[in-house]
Scaffold this motif. Structure first.
Motif, mmCIF file in Angstrom:
data_model
loop_
_atom_site.group_PDB
_atom_site.id
_atom_site.type_symbol
_atom_site.label_atom_id
_atom_site.label_comp_id
_atom_site.label_asym_id
_atom_site.label_seq_id
_atom_site.Cartn_x
_atom_site.Cartn_y
_atom_site.Cartn_z
ATOM 1 N N VAL A 153 0.822 -1.215 0.000
ATOM 2 C CA VAL A 153 0.000 0.000 0.000
ATOM 3 C C VAL A 153 0.854 1.262 0.000
ATOM 4 N N LEU A 154 2.084 1.176 0.484
ATOM 5 C CA LEU A 154 2.965 2.347 0.420
ATOM 6 C C LEU A 154 3.233 2.719 -1.032
ATOM 7 N N VAL A 155 3.487 1.714 -1.851
ATOM 8 C CA VAL A 155 3.684 1.965 -3.290
ATOM 9 C C VAL A 155 2.406 2.545 -3.889
ATOM 10 N N GLU A 156 1.254 1.940 -3.550
ATOM 11 C CA GLU A 156 -0.021 2.432 -4.072
ATOM 12 C C GLU A 156 -0.279 3.872 -3.642
ATOM 13 N N ALA A 157 0.029 4.163 -2.374
ATOM 14 C CA ALA A 157 -0.204 5.514 -1.853
ATOM 15 C C ALA A 157 0.642 6.544 -2.579
ATOM 16 N N PHE A 158 1.897 6.200 -2.860
ATOM 17 C CA PHE A 158 2.756 7.148 -3.568
ATOM 18 C C PHE A 158 2.330 7.308 -5.019
ATOM 19 N N VAL A 159 1.862 6.232 -5.651
ATOM 20 C CA VAL A 159 1.359 6.347 -7.023
ATOM 21 C C VAL A 159 0.184 7.318 -7.060
ATOM 22 N N VAL A 160 -0.768 7.141 -6.146
ATOM 23 C CA VAL A 160 -1.943 8.014 -6.098
ATOM 24 C C VAL A 160 -1.529 9.453 -5.805
ATOM 25 N N THR A 161 -0.611 9.627 -4.864
ATOM 26 C CA THR A 161 -0.165 10.968 -4.499
ATOM 27 C C THR A 161 0.536 11.658 -5.657
ATOM 28 N N VAL A 162 1.344 10.920 -6.394
ATOM 29 C CA VAL A 162 2.040 11.493 -7.549
ATOM 30 C C VAL A 162 1.043 11.833 -8.650
ATOM 31 N N VAL A 163 0.071 10.952 -8.902
ATOM 32 C CA VAL A 163 -0.932 11.227 -9.929
ATOM 33 C C VAL A 163 -1.729 12.475 -9.566
ATOM 34 N N GLY A 164 -2.126 12.590 -8.303
ATOM 35 C CA GLY A 164 -2.912 13.740 -7.879
ATOM 36 C C GLY A 164 -2.107 15.015 -7.758
ATOM 37 N N GLY A 165 -0.806 14.860 -7.477
ATOM 38 C CA GLY A 165 0.052 16.024 -7.255
ATOM 39 C C GLY A 165 0.507 16.045 -5.813
ATOM 40 N N VAL A 208 0.733 2.500 -15.348
ATOM 41 C CA VAL A 208 0.520 3.027 -16.693
ATOM 42 C C VAL A 208 -0.205 4.367 -16.615
ATOM 43 N N LEU A 209 -1.217 4.438 -15.737
ATOM 44 C CA LEU A 209 -1.942 5.695 -15.539
ATOM 45 C C LEU A 209 -1.009 6.782 -15.028
ATOM 46 N N MET A 210 -0.164 6.447 -14.062
ATOM 47 C CA MET A 210 0.778 7.427 -13.521
ATOM 48 C C MET A 210 1.714 7.940 -14.603
ATOM 49 N N ALA A 211 2.236 7.033 -15.419
ATOM 50 C CA ALA A 211 3.142 7.446 -16.497
ATOM 51 C C ALA A 211 2.434 8.361 -17.480
ATOM 52 N N ALA A 212 1.185 8.019 -17.819
ATOM 53 C CA ALA A 212 0.429 8.838 -18.773
ATOM 54 C C ALA A 212 0.171 10.235 -18.225
ATOM 55 N N VAL A 213 -0.198 10.314 -16.932
ATOM 56 C CA VAL A 213 -0.459 11.617 -16.323
ATOM 57 C C VAL A 213 0.809 12.459 -16.265
ATOM 58 N N LEU A 214 1.916 11.839 -15.878
ATOM 59 C CA LEU A 214 3.163 12.590 -15.733
ATOM 60 C C LEU A 214 3.710 13.066 -17.069
ATOM 61 N N LEU A 215 3.413 12.331 -18.139
ATOM 62 C CA LEU A 215 3.837 12.788 -19.460
ATOM 63 C C LEU A 215 3.124 14.070 -19.850
ATOM 64 N N VAL A 216 1.863 14.191 -19.431
ATOM 65 C CA VAL A 216 1.070 15.375 -19.779
ATOM 66 C C VAL A 216 1.248 16.474 -18.737
ATOM 67 N N ARG A 217 1.219 16.074 -17.453
ATOM 68 C CA ARG A 217 1.358 17.033 -16.350
ATOM 69 C C ARG A 217 2.433 16.514 -15.395
ATOM 70 N N PRO A 218 3.676 16.939 -15.540
ATOM 71 C CA PRO A 218 4.786 16.413 -14.742
ATOM 72 C C PRO A 218 4.614 16.580 -13.237
ATOM 73 N N LEU A 224 -9.704 7.941 -6.296
ATOM 74 C CA LEU A 224 -10.898 7.362 -6.923
ATOM 75 C C LEU A 224 -10.599 6.953 -8.369
ATOM 76 N N LEU A 225 -9.838 7.779 -9.073
ATOM 77 C CA LEU A 225 -9.506 7.477 -10.467
ATOM 78 C C LEU A 225 -8.688 6.192 -10.560
ATOM 79 N N VAL A 226 -7.684 6.053 -9.718
ATOM 80 C CA VAL A 226 -6.852 4.847 -9.741
ATOM 81 C C VAL A 226 -7.684 3.620 -9.379
ATOM 82 N N GLY A 227 -8.549 3.747 -8.374
ATOM 83 C CA GLY A 227 -9.400 2.626 -7.997
ATOM 84 C C GLY A 227 -10.291 2.166 -9.133
ATOM 85 N N VAL A 228 -10.892 3.112 -9.833
ATOM 86 C CA VAL A 228 -11.776 2.771 -10.960
ATOM 87 C C VAL A 228 -10.973 2.151 -12.106
ATOM 88 N N VAL A 229 -9.805 2.707 -12.392
ATOM 89 C CA VAL A 229 -8.967 2.157 -13.469
ATOM 90 C C VAL A 229 -8.563 0.716 -13.156
#
Length: 294
Positions: free
Chosen positions: A226-238, A273-283, A250-255
Motif C-alpha cells: 500500500v505504500l507503493v499504491e499511496a505514492f502512485v496516487v499521491t504522484v498522480v494527484g500532485g 501506466v496511468l501514472m506514467a500517462a499523467v506525468l507525461l502530460v502534467r509532470p 478514486l480514479l486509480v481505484g476505478v482504473v
C-alpha cells in the motif's frame, strides 16, 4: 466480452470506488504531511499496518468493532505525535533526504516489532456482523461493507475539507504551508501546527488500515504494497494536494477495477501506466504545484 452488461459495468464502478476509497485515505494522509511539512513519509505504510494490528488488538480486547474503529486511528495518531516530536522535528531544515531516510528506517522498525509481537502469519479480522452480506443498489447486489467504506471515506474527506477550509485553525494550517516564517511572526507556534498535522496524517493511515482489515490479509508486510499504491496516487494527484489525493485515489481505484474486468493479468500494472500517462502530460500531477520538492 459478450457477457458485459451495463449493470455489470455499474457494479464494477462501485467496486472501483470502494478500492479507491482506501487509496484516498492513504493518499490524503500522505499529502497532508508532505503539503505542510515537506516530509516524504516512508513510514506511512507501516502506520497503515499498525492501524490494522491495533484494530485486531482492540477487537480482541473489547469484542466491539466500533470501539476499535474509533480508537485505532486515535492511537496511531498518538504514535504519530511522538514520532514527529522526537524523531522528525530535529531534522527540519536539513534537507528532504533526512526525514525520508528516518521514516524509511522507522517503517522497518515498526514492521519488525509487529513480527515479534504477532509472528509472521496473518491474523483474522472478520467483517462486523452488522455490515455483512450484500444489498440491492438498483443495478445488482453489492457488499454492504464496501458501501460502508465508501461512506466513511466521503464523510472523512468532507470533515477534513471543512476543518482546513472553514475553521480558523485550518487557515493557520494553510498559511503555514505557504509561508511558515510569516506565521511565526504573527505569534503562532508553527511547531504545534506541524505536530497536529502529522498526527492527523498518521491517524488517517491507521483508519485506512483498520477499514481494510476485513478485506485484506492482516500481516506485518501489508504496508509495503500500500505504500507503493499511496505514492502512485499521491504522484498522480500532485504531491501535497488534498483535492488531488481524492480525485486520483478514486480514479486509480476505478482504473484498476475496470482493468481487472477486461484484462485481469494487467490489473496490477494499470495504476503505473496511468501514472506514467499523467506525468507525461502534467509532470507535477493533476493538481500539483511546481517547486514543492525544491
Amino acid at each position: 466480452m459478450s457477457g458485459i452488461t451495463l449493470d455489470l459495468l455499474a457494479l464494477q464502478l462501485f467496486t472501483g470506488l470502494a478500492l479507491g476509497s482506501v487509496f484516498v485515505l492513504l493518499a490524503v494522509g500522505l499529502s497532508l504531511i508532505f503539503g505542510l511539512l515537506t516530509v516524504v513519509n516512508f513510514a506511512h505504510g507501516a502506520f497503515y499496518m499498525v492501524g490494522a494490528y491495533v484494530g485486531v488488538f482492540l477487537l480482541g480486547l473489547t469484542g466491539n468493532f466500533w470501539i476499535s474503529l474509533v480508537f485505532a486511528p486515535i492511537l496511531v495518531g498518538t504514535l504519530g505525535l511522538a514520532v514527529e516530536r522526537f524523531l522528525v522535528r530535529p531534522l527540519y531544515g536539513r534537507g528532504i533526504d533526512y526525514p525520508l531516510l528516518l521514516t524509511f528506517g522507522l517503517g522497518l522498525v515498526l514492521v519488525e516489532l509487529v513480527r515479534i509481537l504477532y509472528g509472521l502469519e496473518g491474523v483474522p479480522f472478520d467483517t462486523p456482523p452488522l455490515l455483512r452480506g450484500a444489498v440491492d443498489i438498483g443495478i445488482g447486489y453489492f457488499p454492504l461493507y464496501r458501501l460502508f467504506l465508501i461512506a466513511v471515506t466521503a464523510l472523512l474527506v468532507l470533515a477534513l475539507w471543512l476543518f482546513i477550509e472553514k475553521t480558523s485553525y485550518g487557515l493557520i494550517i494553510r498559511a503555514g504551508a505557504r509561508d511558515p516564517e510569516i506565521v511565526r511572526v504573527l505569534g503562532v507556534d508553527i511547531s504545534k501546527v506541524w505536530l497536529i498535522v502529522f498526527a492527523i496524517g498518521t491517524g488517517v493511515a491507521g483508519l485506512a488500515g483498520i477499514l481494510s482489515a476485513p478485506m485484506r490479509s492482516v500481516i506485518p508486510d501489508m504496508g509495503s504494497t500500500v505504500l507503493v499504491e499511496a505514492f502512485v496516487v499521491t504522484v498522480v494527484g500532485g504531491m501535497g494536494s488534498l483535492i488531488g489525493a481524492v480525485v486520483a485515489g478514486l480514479l486509480v481505484g476505478v482504473v484498476v477495477a475496470f482493468t481487472s474486468l477486461f484484462w485481469p493479468d494487467f490489473s496490477d500494472l494499470s495504476m503505473f501506466v496511468l501514472m506514467a500517462a499523467v506525468l507525461l502530460v502534467r509532470p507535477h500531477g493533476l493538481f500539483g504545484q511546481k517547486g514543492l520538492m525544491g
